[in-house]
Structures are given as structure tokens and as C-alpha cells.
Design a protein around this motif. Structure first.
Motif: not given
Length: 198
Positions: A127-133, A135-141
Motif C-alpha cells: 500500500g501507499v500513504h499519500k502525504d505521509y512525511y 515534506d509531503h512525500v508519500g510512503a510505500v508500506r
């Protein structure tokens, strides 16, 4: 040498945080809590005389078989020495020792190098979390199953469905017996014979 982190390592951990990450850094207070009160394990890679070169932190959740790789960082001065991979493996080992069956983590979408490391160690994206960090970069789970590999020497137990409503026990016994001796036939005759003998 990889060892359990101590409170005396906090200054070194903060220094690594500031060298390794531009955003989402742990504070001294966060490290102190995570080392002393949280349901977590923090490991450091230390080589004398250079000192602590990297760390990893694993969180555990009560009542679940999940562990979370909360953070892993290597001092940029020591990249390319296999420290990150060694810490990752140590983190997985620590999770298994705590009874975890799965390890999950988040990694920046724009960090292909670290994603490749995780993939090479058996992690798979789910999965992916959008706007996770910050600086608004997403995170790959990503997730990895931590259970030990099945020993190929172990016998594979065959399946035999009970043929009568009252022969559950004999059917189970037949499967076990056949796994130990393949000459034993699994049929209704053997099933009923076991039922009568019991």
C-alpha cells in the motif's frame, strides 16, 4: 558489532538523525522515551574507535503478531559498508524473538535505493500513504513474513476427508500414520477399522 542501545547512546543517535534525515527527525526526548518506556527494541551498530555508525528501532503492539520497523538510519559517512542490511536483519531477528510473525514499515516513495534493500530482504509492498512525511512525500508500506522457512525434510501430511460423521478422530489418525508410512492406505476400510479399535 550490533548491540542493544543504551541511554548513553542518545547523543550519537541524535547526530545520526541529523546527518541521515532532512525531515521527520527524532528529538532527544523522543529517543529517551523510546529507549526507556516504549514497547520497543533499539539496536545500534558500533565499531571502535568510530563509535555508533547506525541504529534501528522496532515497535511491538500488544496482542498482535505485528512488529513495526519504526526507524533505521546509517551515518552517511559509513554508507556502503553493509551496515543498513546488518541492522535490518538484526531488527527482524529481534522481532522474531519477541514473537512477531510479520514486520511492517514505511519508506519514502522517492527512495528507490532503500526500497530495493527492503525488497532484497524479503519485504513486499502492500500500500501507499499519500502525504505521509513532513515534506509531503508519500510512503510505500511494506511487509515481510518473519516465520522460519519450512524444513524440507519434514514430511508433508496428506489430506484425507472423513467419510462418516463420527470418524473425525480416525481420519486424523490415518493422515498422521500415512505421513509416517506411505504404505498405509487411507480409505474407508482403514478409517472404520481404526474407529472400531478405538
Amino acid at each position: 558489532m550490533i548491540r542493544q542501545a543504551k541511554s548513553r547512546d542518545i547523543r550519537a543517535l541524535i547526530n545520526i538523525e541529523h546527518r541521515a534525515f532532512r525531515t521527520d527527525r527524532f528529538s532527544q526526548r523522543s529517543f529517551r522515551y523510546l529507549l526507556s518506556e516504549a514497547n520497543a527494541v533499539t539496536l545500534v551498530d558500533e565499531e571502535k574507535p568510530r563509535g555508533v555508525q547506525g541504529y534501528t528501532m522496532v515497535l511491538f503492539h500488544e496482542g498482535t503478531s505485528l512488529a513495526r520497523l519504526y526507524s533505521i538510519a546509517v551515518d552517511p559517512h559509513h554508507h556502503g559498508k553493509g551496515i543498513g542490511r546488518a541492522l535490518l536483519r538484526a531488527a527482524c531477528h529481534a522481532a522474531v524473538e519477541h514473537g512477531a510473525a510479520y514486520m511492517r514499515l514505511e519508506v519514502r516513495e522517492d527512495d528507490a535505493r532503500t526500497q530495493a534493500l527492503y525488497r532484497s530482504e524479503g519485504f513486499r509492498p502492500f500500500g501507499v500513504h499519500k502525504d505521509y512525511y513532513e515534506d509531503h512525500v508519500g510512503a510505500v508500506r511494506m511487509e515481510k513474513k518473519l516465520g522460519p522457512a519450512r524444513d524440507p525434510r519434514l514430511a508433508r501430511v496428506p489430506y484425507y476427508p472423513q467419510s462418516l460423521y463420527f470418524t473425525c478422530g480416525p481420519a486424523a489418525m490415518l493422515m498422521a500414520m500415512h505421513a509416517l508410512d506411505s504404505k498405509i492406505k487411507m480409505d474407508q476400510t482403514a478409517e472404520l477399522r481404526l474407529w472400531r479399535e478405538s
